[in-house]
Design a protein around this motif. Structure first.
Motif, PDB file in Angstrom:
ATOM      1  N   ARG A   4      22.925  20.741  73.369  1.00  0.00           N
ATOM      2  CA  ARG A   4      22.803  21.550  72.239  1.00  0.00           C
ATOM      3  C   ARG A   4      22.732  20.425  71.146  1.00  0.00           C
ATOM      4  O   ARG A   4      24.073  19.851  70.990  1.00  0.00           O
ATOM      5  CB  ARG A   4      23.397  22.721  72.105  1.00  0.00           C
ATOM      6  CG  ARG A   4      25.054  22.685  72.129  1.00  0.00           C
ATOM      7  CD  ARG A   4      25.594  23.846  72.333  1.00  0.00           C
ATOM      8  NE  ARG A   4      26.990  23.818  72.840  1.00  0.00           N
ATOM      9  CZ  ARG A   4      28.083  24.715  72.678  1.00  0.00           C
ATOM     10  NH1 ARG A   4      28.092  25.506  71.668  1.00  0.00           N
ATOM     11  NH2 ARG A   4      29.331  24.548  73.260  1.00  0.00           N
ATOM     12  N   PRO A   5      22.156  20.527  70.178  1.00  0.00           N
ATOM     13  CA  PRO A   5      22.645  19.705  68.847  1.00  0.00           C
ATOM     14  C   PRO A   5      23.726  20.369  68.169  1.00  0.00           C
ATOM     15  O   PRO A   5      23.938  21.592  67.813  1.00  0.00           O
ATOM     16  CB  PRO A   5      21.214  20.101  68.051  1.00  0.00           C
ATOM     17  CG  PRO A   5      20.107  20.608  68.875  1.00  0.00           C
ATOM     18  CD  PRO A   5      20.807  21.084  70.066  1.00  0.00           C
ATOM     19  N   VAL A   6      24.673  19.531  67.871  1.00  0.00           N
ATOM     20  CA  VAL A   6      25.972  20.042  67.200  1.00  0.00           C
ATOM     21  C   VAL A   6      26.368  19.577  65.796  1.00  0.00           C
ATOM     22  O   VAL A   6      26.868  20.060  65.216  1.00  0.00           O
ATOM     23  CB  VAL A   6      27.212  19.940  68.310  1.00  0.00           C
ATOM     24  CG1 VAL A   6      27.170  20.780  69.259  1.00  0.00           C
ATOM     25  CG2 VAL A   6      27.270  18.267  68.679  1.00  0.00           C
ATOM     26  N   GLN A   7      25.806  18.258  65.722  1.00  0.00           N
ATOM     27  CA  GLN A   7      25.877  17.848  64.251  1.00  0.00           C
ATOM     28  C   GLN A   7      24.794  16.521  63.841  1.00  0.00           C
ATOM     29  O   GLN A   7      24.097  16.132  64.899  1.00  0.00           O
ATOM     30  CB  GLN A   7      27.410  17.175  64.076  1.00  0.00           C
ATOM     31  CG  GLN A   7      27.510  16.111  65.325  1.00  0.00           C
ATOM     32  CD  GLN A   7      28.919  15.658  65.255  1.00  0.00           C
ATOM     33  OE1 GLN A   7      29.729  16.333  64.929  1.00  0.00           O
ATOM     34  NE2 GLN A   7      29.309  14.331  65.869  1.00  0.00           N
ATOM     35  N   VAL A   8      24.714  16.517  62.731  1.00  0.00           N
ATOM     36  CA  VAL A   8      23.811  15.573  61.965  1.00  0.00           C
ATOM     37  C   VAL A   8      24.738  14.348  61.519  1.00  0.00           C
ATOM     38  O   VAL A   8      25.538  14.593  61.141  1.00  0.00           O
ATOM     39  CB  VAL A   8      23.011  15.960  60.978  1.00  0.00           C
ATOM     40  CG1 VAL A   8      22.295  14.794  60.216  1.00  0.00           C
ATOM     41  CG2 VAL A   8      21.988  17.146  61.253  1.00  0.00           C
ATOM     42  N   ASP A  53      25.781  26.622  64.910  1.00  0.00           N
ATOM     43  CA  ASP A  53      25.818  25.964  63.659  1.00  0.00           C
ATOM     44  C   ASP A  53      25.945  24.529  63.985  1.00  0.00           C
ATOM     45  O   ASP A  53      26.327  23.876  65.049  1.00  0.00           O
ATOM     46  CB  ASP A  53      27.191  26.183  62.747  1.00  0.00           C
ATOM     47  CG  ASP A  53      26.966  25.720  61.391  1.00  0.00           C
ATOM     48  OD1 ASP A  53      25.926  25.607  60.963  1.00  0.00           O
ATOM     49  OD2 ASP A  53      27.707  26.663  60.548  1.00  0.00           O
ATOM     50  N   VAL A  54      24.993  23.758  62.986  1.00  0.00           N
ATOM     51  CA  VAL A  54      25.237  22.397  62.810  1.00  0.00           C
ATOM     52  C   VAL A  54      25.904  21.561  61.792  1.00  0.00           C
ATOM     53  O   VAL A  54      25.689  21.981  60.584  1.00  0.00           O
ATOM     54  CB  VAL A  54      23.520  21.987  62.791  1.00  0.00           C
ATOM     55  CG1 VAL A  54      23.478  20.285  62.804  1.00  0.00           C
ATOM     56  CG2 VAL A  54      22.834  22.448  63.924  1.00  0.00           C
ATOM     57  N   CYS A  55      27.009  20.961  62.249  1.00  0.00           N
ATOM     58  CA  CYS A  55      27.799  20.370  61.354  1.00  0.00           C
ATOM     59  C   CYS A  55      27.064  18.858  60.670  1.00  0.00           C
ATOM     60  O   CYS A  55      26.237  18.527  61.288  1.00  0.00           O
ATOM     61  CB  CYS A  55      29.163  20.010  61.778  1.00  0.00           C
ATOM     62  SG  CYS A  55      29.934  21.639  62.295  1.00  0.00           S
ATOM     63  N   THR A 155      17.163  19.859  75.473  1.00  0.00           N
ATOM     64  CA  THR A 155      17.908  20.813  74.721  1.00  0.00           C
ATOM     65  C   THR A 155      17.955  22.011  75.251  1.00  0.00           C
ATOM     66  O   THR A 155      16.920  22.707  75.933  1.00  0.00           O
ATOM     67  CB  THR A 155      18.142  20.695  73.260  1.00  0.00           C
ATOM     68  OG1 THR A 155      16.840  21.581  72.754  1.00  0.00           O
ATOM     69  CG2 THR A 155      18.140  19.453  72.780  1.00  0.00           C
ATOM     70  N   TRP A 157      17.821  24.532  73.201  1.00  0.00           N
ATOM     71  CA  TRP A 157      17.004  25.322  72.025  1.00  0.00           C
ATOM     72  C   TRP A 157      15.526  25.638  72.356  1.00  0.00           C
ATOM     73  O   TRP A 157      14.939  25.500  73.284  1.00  0.00           O
ATOM     74  CB  TRP A 157      17.111  24.342  70.784  1.00  0.00           C
ATOM     75  CG  TRP A 157      18.136  24.399  70.047  1.00  0.00           C
ATOM     76  CD1 TRP A 157      19.565  24.784  70.652  1.00  0.00           C
ATOM     77  CD2 TRP A 157      18.718  24.083  68.821  1.00  0.00           C
ATOM     78  NE1 TRP A 157      20.595  24.475  69.581  1.00  0.00           N
ATOM     79  CE2 TRP A 157      19.894  24.193  68.475  1.00  0.00           C
ATOM     80  CE3 TRP A 157      17.730  23.864  67.685  1.00  0.00           C
ATOM     81  CZ2 TRP A 157      20.417  23.869  67.374  1.00  0.00           C
ATOM     82  CZ3 TRP A 157      18.230  23.327  66.165  1.00  0.00           C
ATOM     83  CH2 TRP A 157      19.516  23.652  66.249  1.00  0.00           C
ATOM     84  N   SER A 171      18.019  27.325  68.007  1.00  0.00           N
ATOM     85  CA  SER A 171      19.053  27.750  68.784  1.00  0.00           C
ATOM     86  C   SER A 171      18.639  29.283  69.778  1.00  0.00           C
ATOM     87  O   SER A 171      17.822  29.936  69.358  1.00  0.00           O
ATOM     88  CB  SER A 171      20.319  28.402  68.295  1.00  0.00           C
ATOM     89  OG  SER A 171      20.324  29.455  67.597  1.00  0.00           O
ATOM     90  N   LEU A 196      20.601  12.885  65.244  1.00  0.00           N
ATOM     91  CA  LEU A 196      21.370  13.952  65.938  1.00  0.00           C
ATOM     92  C   LEU A 196      22.472  13.547  67.032  1.00  0.00           C
ATOM     93  O   LEU A 196      22.333  12.490  67.713  1.00  0.00           O
ATOM     94  CB  LEU A 196      20.354  14.989  66.547  1.00  0.00           C
ATOM     95  CG  LEU A 196      19.616  15.925  65.715  1.00  0.00           C
ATOM     96  CD1 LEU A 196      18.549  16.575  66.711  1.00  0.00           C
ATOM     97  CD2 LEU A 196      20.503  16.888  65.181  1.00  0.00           C
TER      98      LEU A 196
END
Length: 247
Positions: A4-8, A53-55, A155, A157, A171, A196
């Motif tokens: 899963r994408p978690v942060q930029v 959420d994406v931080c 992912t 998503w 998501s 990412l």
């Protein structure tokens, strides 16, 4: 198995200044230690990792951004025309500057953060009404359909839209920002200033996930990272991303 994408991840010479800009821009909290170390921009009370959420993770590099446009950028959401006007003015007061990337006459504003990383402040759109301050993480690409195939398989998503001009994922809970791939004529040049970071799901190992990504078309990437607990890869069009080790 899923990621899963978690942060930029945003590279910066002055991580404190760039981190503070994005914290103020998004109404979020910045955490980090001494000058020159990574700064994490996340909602107040954030507990790592959030399921949707994406931080923003601001990391130090010695080289300033070049004039080349980033291939990855953020789109910020607004709720009304007045909100867009207010947000653009507030961002410029924080140090953002208007930039021309060839957008022409469009209803959104194109700005750059204090180190030149481009982002957009969108006009109100129903699709982004519940995303939070970040409407989408946007990736320029040559073939949105190919990007959709890779990132949908990579992912957890959900694929929402795919055509010859764009593709989007969100998501599995259908909340938070979108991940969008927009067709552009330019091919990738230079290093990625923004990328990412992905995290394996509970019970999934990083090495197994990296091996799976290679079978999907990802390739190993050496950006001088040395011996680190994460793995740097490129997607089939050469966009960098990292697979983090589960904590």
């Amino acid at each position: 198995m899923a990621l899963r994408p978690v942060q930029v991840n945003i590279k910066a010479v002055d991580v404190a200044a760039v981190g503070l800009f994005w914290a103020e821009a998004l109404g979020r909290h910045m955490s980090g230690g001494e000058s020159g170390v990574t700064r994490l921009v996340a909602p107040a009370g954030f507990v790592w990792p959030d399921p949707v959420d994406v931080c923003i993770d601001v990391v130090p590099v010695p080289e300033p951004k070049t004039a080349a446009k980033n291939r990855v950028h953020l789109d910020l959401a607004t709720t009304s025309a007045a909100h867009r006007t207010e947000l653009v003015a507030r961002l410029q007061a924080l140090g953002a500057t208007p930039v021309d990337v060839g957008q022409g006459d469009v209803p959104w504003a194109v700005l750059a953060d204090p180190e030149g990383n481009e982002f957009c402040v969108l006009e109100p759109r129903d699709i982004y009404r519940d995303t939070g301050p970040i409407a989408a993480v946007v990736v320029d690409c040559v073939d949105p359909r190919a990007m959709a195939r890779f990132w949908d398989a990579a992912t957890d998503w959900t694929l929402h839209e795919v055509n010859d001009h764009q593709a989007s994922l969100r998501s599995a809970q259908d909340v938070g920002p979108y991940l969008e791939f927009i067709r552009t004529p330019e091919t990738k040049t230079g290093d990625d200033r923004v990328h990412l970071d992905l995290l394996p799901g509970p019970g999934d190992g990083k090495e197994a996930e990296v091996a799976r990504l290679r079978t999907l078309g990802a390739t190993d990437l050496d950006v001088g990272q040395g011996d680190v607990p994460w793995t740097c890869l490129s997607d089939p069009e050469g966009h960098a991303f990292c697979v983090l080790a589960p904590s």
